[in-house]
Design an enzyme around this catalytic site. Sequence first.
Site, short mmCIF file in Angstrom:
data_model
loop_
_atom_site.label_atom_id
_atom_site.label_comp_id
_atom_site.label_asym_id
_atom_site.label_seq_id
_atom_site.Cartn_x
_atom_site.Cartn_y
_atom_site.Cartn_z
N LYS A 45 -12.62 -2.07 6.80
CA LYS A 45 -13.68 -1.28 6.15
C LYS A 45 -13.20 -0.64 4.85
O LYS A 45 -13.89 -0.65 3.84
CB LYS A 45 -14.03 -0.13 7.12
CG LYS A 45 -15.44 0.16 7.34
CD LYS A 45 -15.74 1.21 8.43
CE LYS A 45 -14.78 2.24 8.83
NZ LYS A 45 -15.35 3.25 9.72
N LYS A 47 -9.83 -0.79 3.49
CA LYS A 47 -8.66 -1.37 2.83
C LYS A 47 -7.50 -0.38 2.73
O LYS A 47 -6.71 -0.44 1.81
CB LYS A 47 -9.03 -1.87 1.41
CG LYS A 47 -10.17 -2.86 1.43
CD LYS A 47 -9.75 -4.19 2.02
CE LYS A 47 -10.91 -5.15 2.18
NZ LYS A 47 -11.38 -5.18 3.60
N1 C2G Z 1 -19.15 13.05 7.02
C1 C2G Z 1 -19.88 14.18 6.65
N2 C2G Z 1 -19.40 15.01 5.71
C2 C2G Z 1 -18.20 14.78 5.12
C3 C2G Z 1 -17.44 13.65 5.49
C4 C2G Z 1 -17.94 12.79 6.46
O1 C2G Z 1 -20.99 14.41 7.17
N3 C2G Z 1 -17.75 15.65 4.19
C5 C2G Z 1 -19.72 12.16 8.03
C6 C2G Z 1 -19.97 10.75 7.50
O2 C2G Z 1 -21.20 10.69 6.80
C7 C2G Z 1 -19.98 9.93 8.79
C8 C2G Z 1 -19.00 10.71 9.70
O3 C2G Z 1 -18.82 12.01 9.10
O4 C2G Z 1 -21.27 9.97 9.38
C9 C2G Z 1 -17.65 10.03 9.80
O5 C2G Z 1 -17.13 9.87 8.50
P1 C2G Z 1 -16.08 8.66 8.25
O6 C2G Z 1 -14.98 8.77 9.25
O7 C2G Z 1 -15.78 8.60 6.79
O8 C2G Z 1 -16.98 7.43 8.67
P2 C2G Z 1 -17.24 6.06 7.90
O9 C2G Z 1 -15.96 5.53 7.40
O10 C2G Z 1 -18.37 6.29 6.99
O11 C2G Z 1 -17.63 5.11 9.14
O12 C2G Z 1 -20.02 1.59 11.17
C10 C2G Z 1 -20.12 2.80 10.46
C11 C2G Z 1 -18.76 3.25 9.96
O13 C2G Z 1 -17.81 3.25 11.03
C12 C2G Z 1 -18.89 4.64 9.36
#
Ligand code: C2G
Length: 134
Positions: A45, A47
């Site tokens: 996802k 990299k």
């Molecule tokens: N998030 C948030 N506020 C932030 C950072 C993250 O609300 N300041 C939310 C993201 O929008 C997401 C969740 O926290 O809903 C998890 O963030 P990530 O671990 O970055 O998830 P992501 O890489 O976007 O994975 O299949 C879907 C993917 O697995 C989503």
Amino acid sequence: MMKRVITYGTFDLLHYGHINLLRRAKEQGDYLVVALSTDEFNFQKKKEKCYFSYEKRKQLLEAIRYVDLVIPEESWDQKITDIKEYQIDTFVMGNDWTGKFDFIEDSTAAKVIYLSRTPEISTTKIKKDLEIGF
Ligand code: C2G
């Protein structure tokens, strides 16, 4: 009737933005499933490698009061199956994903909700700030 919610993510270097999302995801129902990206899928996802391994990220998520179950997210294509298998009523993601998962409403009975992100915090920002000694 128990309302079941699911959300997906990597949740590396767990921070208050993640917690805000998980808290509001849980508010959508009574039971929250978090599909946590495996190390391999995260690399596909983003990299780049996670700082914490899947096991450590899972341990952290399981310690959060809003989270009821953590399952592995291994591919982009498991959401429909997960929603059916876990009898999910509501699918939740941060609004950086707005529109990207609307297809779920066409092929399942689940509602898709995008919640606002917490501004000014991200795993990437934490890493950058640490590099320059904040
Ligand atoms: N998030 C948030 N506020 C932030 C950072 C993250 O609300 N300041 C939310 C993201 O929008 C997401 C969740 O926290 O809903 C998890 O963030 P990530 O671990 O970055 O998830 P992501 O890489 O976007 O994975 O299949 C879907 C993917 O697995 C989503």
